[in-house]
Design a protein around this motif. Sequence first.
Motif, PDB file in Angstrom:
ATOM      1  N   ARG A  71      40.765  50.997  47.404  1.00 46.47           N
ATOM      2  CA  ARG A  71      42.109  50.901  47.973  1.00 46.47           C
ATOM      3  C   ARG A  71      42.271  49.714  48.920  1.00 46.47           C
ATOM      4  N   ALA A  72      41.230  48.908  49.075  1.00 50.03           N
ATOM      5  CA  ALA A  72      41.327  47.738  49.944  1.00 50.03           C
ATOM      6  C   ALA A  72      42.349  46.753  49.389  1.00 50.03           C
ATOM      7  N   ASP A  73      43.133  46.167  50.277  1.00 49.29           N
ATOM      8  CA  ASP A  73      44.124  45.175  49.882  1.00 49.29           C
ATOM      9  C   ASP A  73      43.406  43.954  49.305  1.00 49.29           C
ATOM     10  N   PRO A  74      43.807  43.480  48.121  1.00 44.29           N
ATOM     11  CA  PRO A  74      43.167  42.276  47.559  1.00 44.29           C
ATOM     12  C   PRO A  74      43.215  41.078  48.501  1.00 44.29           C
ATOM     13  N   LEU A 111      35.949  40.069  39.896  1.00 41.90           N
ATOM     14  CA  LEU A 111      35.758  38.696  40.357  1.00 41.90           C
ATOM     15  C   LEU A 111      36.124  37.671  39.289  1.00 41.90           C
ATOM     16  N   TRP A 112      36.803  38.111  38.277  1.00 41.01           N
ATOM     17  CA  TRP A 112      37.348  37.215  37.258  1.00 41.01           C
ATOM     18  C   TRP A 112      38.774  37.681  36.954  1.00 41.01           C
ATOM     19  N   PRO A 113      39.611  36.833  36.397  1.00 40.74           N
ATOM     20  CA  PRO A 113      40.996  37.227  36.118  1.00 40.74           C
ATOM     21  C   PRO A 113      41.093  38.108  34.872  1.00 40.74           C
ATOM     22  N   SER A 114      40.806  39.387  35.030  1.00 39.48           N
ATOM     23  CA  SER A 114      40.855  40.317  33.907  1.00 39.48           C
ATOM     24  C   SER A 114      42.306  40.593  33.520  1.00 39.48           C
ATOM     25  N   ALA A 115      42.553  40.603  32.224  1.00 38.92           N
ATOM     26  CA  ALA A 115      43.894  40.925  31.724  1.00 38.92           C
ATOM     27  C   ALA A 115      44.154  42.429  31.736  1.00 38.92           C
ATOM     28  N   LEU A 116      43.122  43.223  32.072  1.00 41.24           N
ATOM     29  CA  LEU A 116      43.249  44.675  31.983  1.00 41.24           C
ATOM     30  C   LEU A 116      43.495  45.353  33.329  1.00 41.24           C
ATOM     31  N   THR A 117      43.620  44.566  34.395  1.00 38.50           N
ATOM     32  CA  THR A 117      43.924  45.127  35.704  1.00 38.50           C
ATOM     33  C   THR A 117      44.567  44.058  36.564  1.00 38.50           C
ATOM     34  N   ASN A 118      45.327  44.498  37.546  1.00 36.83           N
ATOM     35  CA  ASN A 118      45.868  43.548  38.521  1.00 36.83           C
ATOM     36  C   ASN A 118      45.044  43.547  39.808  1.00 36.83           C
ATOM     37  N   TYR A 119      43.955  44.300  39.806  1.00 30.93           N
ATOM     38  CA  TYR A 119      43.100  44.395  40.987  1.00 30.93           C
ATOM     39  C   TYR A 119      41.933  43.426  40.813  1.00 30.93           C
TER      40      TYR A 119
END
Length: 515
Positions: A71-74, A111-119
């Motif tokens: 739940r930590a803010d990105p 730690l990579w731009p995953s297309a499967l999450t916005n976190y």
Amino acid sequence: MKMAAILLVLLVRLLLPCAYGVAASATSTPPPLPVLPVPSYAQLQWQLSEMALFLHFGPNTFTDSEWGSGRADPAVFAPSALDAGQWARVAAAGGFKRVVLTAKHHDGFCLWPSALTNYSVVASPWKGGAGDVVGELAAAARAEGIGFGLYLSPWDRHEPVYGDTVAYNEHYTGQMTELLTRYGDVEEVWLDGAKGEGKDMDYMFDAWFALIHQLQKKVVIFSDAGPDTRWVGDEAGVAGYTCWSPFNKSMVTIGHIIPEYSRSGDPFGQDWVPAECDVSIRPGWFWHASEKPKNATTLLDIYYKSVGRNCLLILNVPPNSSGLISAEDMQVLQEFTEIRQTIFSQNFAANATVTASTVRGGLGNQQFSPSNVLQESIYSYWAPEEGQTSWEMLFDLRQSSSFNVLQLQEPIQMGQRTVKFHVEILVDELWQTIVEGTTIGYKRLLQFPVVESQFLKLSVDSARADPLISFFGIFMDPFSVTYSLENHENPSLVNSEVIMLRTDHSSGNKSTATM
């Protein structure tokens, strides 16, 4: 002229084999049959690498946490000077042949731009949301000529579908596919069995393993139960005094191991699953400003009890909140490297004259000559004649030398063979046992009180098959705590590692002193 040319050709054909020291009629002796199980190509490369650097990095680094809540803010992920090139350079300079990054820890932050999450890094302020830690480290590892590995936590405390077995397994394999198809060769994938409390969640490990091997041909997969490398059973970096790479995967499951079995392996195991020893340079796995690193001699002791017990050491060195490996950690790693180089740069047996009780193909056969053990390589080795019940090698160092460390290696591509062995020195015409050991494998390092001699004898007391020895070395370690025979109550001796000094004579044992 034509006849002269024919005679010249025939003469050359006759003389060429002799020019290489081989009689024209000589034939090569085939190597012995391997003793199953044996390592795959990927497992062999993994073992040869000896050490890997683990990098725990993510929101926990900035929140002073070990297990994030998800739940930590990105926005907390904001390294001011992240330099994956520095991480890779530190690894390469320290002799670590691969790096393994926590691409996603239990908090679910990617730690990579995953297309499967916005976190993920996309939602962070780092590089305006355009950064990719995984990509930067993959490129840096390639530039330094070291391998690249990834940890993708099965437990995801952020992902909403976690707890729905089918939906989450699809999510997980989707993220794994992203990681294994975007960044080139991945040599290791790290998995564990951590699960969320109160969640009815089944991980489809077999499907994951099949996908990983399908997408990456050089990869080894680590988990409690393999399939390629196994957890040693502790987070102290210490393997069993006896440590076999053969193992039965059916004896354990991910998340449920038998600690002693994982530490020691199984001489009757049907699977080749060598052990990996994980430990952190600091008390925690993520960086915390309040923590300090272990010192170099502590790391050396861990090295003896991991790499020196037929395992790979994966040492966690967590980057700090700036995105750099801390100067104090780098200093310890540099000292660790320097003391290893000091110890192992001088092998007092390097110029020894070596003889053996028997040699495969006959005593004059150079292919399996006992002198092969002076070359630090698993691809040349001494092999005895078949059908023997005792095996000995004699070493004449040519001058008296002092030493306190023994290194032995087996050609593990031929299987792990040695069950028990001991080494003696000649003192006043008596053979004295200075060390006894069980299992060798890829590398065995044993310490003992400083001794001095010109003559040594290696005896293999029992083996699964004809023993094969690829390296024999003796060294002086001036850094570790050494024990005299008077220190027999020293509490720092661990488990069953007992150093013996036993005096033998042709008429029998004359005295026995045990520390």
